[in-house]
Design an enzyme around this catalytic site. Structure first.
Site, mmCIF file in Angstrom:
data_model
loop_
_atom_site.group_PDB
_atom_site.id
_atom_site.type_symbol
_atom_site.label_atom_id
_atom_site.label_comp_id
_atom_site.label_asym_id
_atom_site.label_seq_id
_atom_site.Cartn_x
_atom_site.Cartn_y
_atom_site.Cartn_z
ATOM 1 N N ASN A 174 43.165 38.408 28.890
ATOM 2 C CA ASN A 174 42.573 39.673 29.338
ATOM 3 C C ASN A 174 43.519 40.780 28.875
ATOM 4 O OD1 ASN A 174 41.556 40.917 32.645
ATOM 5 N ND2 ASN A 174 40.765 41.410 30.631
ATOM 6 N N ASN A 217 38.157 50.872 31.902
ATOM 7 C CA ASN A 217 37.431 49.877 31.116
ATOM 8 C C ASN A 217 37.191 50.382 29.698
ATOM 9 O OD1 ASN A 217 36.972 47.937 33.299
ATOM 10 N ND2 ASN A 217 35.643 49.514 34.162
ATOM 11 N N CYS A 244 42.817 45.646 38.867
ATOM 12 C CA CYS A 244 42.728 44.644 37.797
ATOM 13 C C CYS A 244 43.845 43.637 38.024
ATOM 14 C CB CYS A 244 42.857 45.302 36.427
ATOM 15 S SG CYS A 244 42.883 44.118 35.059
ATOM 16 N N ASN A 277 37.297 45.940 44.000
ATOM 17 C CA ASN A 277 36.202 46.226 43.085
ATOM 18 C C ASN A 277 35.093 45.208 43.361
ATOM 19 O OD1 ASN A 277 37.560 44.011 42.067
ATOM 20 N ND2 ASN A 277 37.823 44.811 40.014
ATOM 21 N N HIS A 303 32.228 42.303 43.214
ATOM 22 C CA HIS A 303 32.040 41.024 42.523
ATOM 23 C C HIS A 303 30.797 40.315 43.028
ATOM 24 C CE1 HIS A 303 35.918 40.903 40.402
ATOM 25 N NE2 HIS A 303 36.339 41.602 41.433
ATOM 26 N N ASN A 360 31.067 43.136 38.714
ATOM 27 C CA ASN A 360 31.655 42.073 37.904
ATOM 28 C C ASN A 360 31.012 40.764 38.350
ATOM 29 O OD1 ASN A 360 33.999 43.704 36.689
ATOM 30 N ND2 ASN A 360 34.266 44.019 38.883
ATOM 31 N N GLU A 375 32.426 41.359 32.901
ATOM 32 C CA GLU A 375 33.046 42.489 33.590
ATOM 33 C C GLU A 375 32.258 43.771 33.335
ATOM 34 O OE1 GLU A 375 37.230 43.013 34.160
ATOM 35 O OE2 GLU A 375 37.660 41.344 32.799
ATOM 36 N N CYS A 430 39.680 37.347 34.262
ATOM 37 C CA CYS A 430 39.580 38.468 35.197
ATOM 38 C C CYS A 430 40.309 38.045 36.466
ATOM 39 C CB CYS A 430 38.123 38.806 35.491
ATOM 40 S SG CYS A 430 37.904 40.087 36.747
ATOM 41 N N GLY A 431 41.416 38.711 36.778
ATOM 42 C CA GLY A 431 42.220 38.317 37.927
ATOM 43 C C GLY A 431 41.507 38.526 39.246
ATOM 44 N N THR A 432 40.909 39.720 39.439
ATOM 45 C CA THR A 432 40.167 39.937 40.674
ATOM 46 C C THR A 432 38.948 39.023 40.734
ATOM 47 O OG1 THR A 432 38.931 41.777 39.684
ATOM 48 C CG2 THR A 432 40.924 42.330 40.942
ATOM 49 N N GLY A 433 38.371 38.724 39.571
ATOM 50 C CA GLY A 433 37.239 37.799 39.529
ATOM 51 C C GLY A 433 37.635 36.390 39.924
#
Length: 276
Positions: free
Chosen positions: A13, A64, A73, A158, A160, A191, A209, A218-221
């Site tokens: 990423n 983004n 992120c 954020n 998801h 996302n 994303e 995607c870390g938060t994902g």
């Protein structure tokens, strides 16, 4: 104007990082749009500015590829930590301010950082989700481009949307992803994580994303996927969960009260100068 930058990635990423410690730039969205296209410019999933903070070691501002700003992120914040460490701005323990709050990070080895990501939020107003009723969206059926999907919606700072599939590698995300990102249930876009259960506390994931399309990680994902898997009783709480993404592996731990800790790599690829 000549602009110095650092190219970094966390599990593939990749972002363009700018040193804004002397003051935040005022054209970050435009630069994200100009510098992110692959083969036509530097190429990246977006732009991250490392800016000063009154309450932490630094501030992360993340844009983004389409110029839209995101609050958080997970892969990006590990790279910010690595940049601050390499430039001797901070040491093995540090705090980084984001639009999703102040995050604490710890260095766990060469290029390895652990992030206290905060709590997963399932309350619809906090995701946000609209039009699906007052209850949390947990394994709920929605139609995307006329096809049914079972989804779990949550926020990691954020929005998801997580869905469990039988074979994550066979999905055509270029075709499927935009329908999720622009679904009317997600007023701030979303996302979308597609996860496959590979074994006990072991998931494979691909992500679409918002604002960037499919990315290698995607870390938060990954955090959202692990939280959704715990909620659905596919994985266990207070246990390391391995998330295999196209760009590498992240380790996620979800506590009983939905606090999430992420551990993964951050790497400097190169530094450069570009005309803007």
């Amino acid at each position: 104007m000549r602009l110095e930058f650092t190219k970094m990635h966390g599990c593939g990423n990749d972002y363009i990082y700018l040193d804004c410690l002397k003051g935040m730039i005022d054209n970050a969205p435009e630069l994200a749009r100009r510098l992110s296209p692959r083969r036509f410019s530097v190429g990246s999933d977006g732009l991250i500015c490392i800016a000063p903070s009154q309450v932490a070691d630094a501030t992360m501002r993340m844009f983004n590829a389409d110029g839209s700003e995101s609050a958080m992120c997970g892969n990006g914040i590990r790279c910010v930590a690595q940049w601050l460490y390499e430039h001797k701005v901070a040491g093995d323990e540090m705090t980084i301010e984001t639009l999703a709050g102040i995050k604490h990070l710890s260095r766990k080895g060469e290029g390895i950082w652990q992030v206290e990501m905060g709590a997963a939020e399932f309350e619809p107003a906090l995701v946000p989700v609209k039009g699906l009723g007052p209850d949390p969206v947990i394994n709920r059926a929605i139609a995307v481009d006329g096809l049914p999907w079972q989804v779990t919606a949550l926020s990691m700072g954020n929005p998801h949307c997580v869905t469990v599939v039988e074979d994550v590698q066979s999905l055509d995300l270029e075709r499927i992803g935009p329908g999720f990102e622009n679904h009317p249930a997600f007023p701030e876009h979303v996302n979308t994580e597609f996860i496959q259960v590979m074994g006990k506390n072991h998931l494979a994931m691909r992500v679409w994303e918002r604002g960037s399309g499919e990315t290698l990680a995607c870390g938060t994902g990954a955090c959202a996927s692990a939280a959704a898997a715990v909620m659905l009783r596919l994985c266990e709480p207070d246990t390391d969960i391995a998330l295999d993404l196209p760009g590498g592996r992240l380790t996620i731990r979800v506590s009983e009260d939905w606090q999430i800790r992420m551990t993964g790599p951050a790497k400097t690829v190169y530094t450069g100068v570009v005309e803007v």
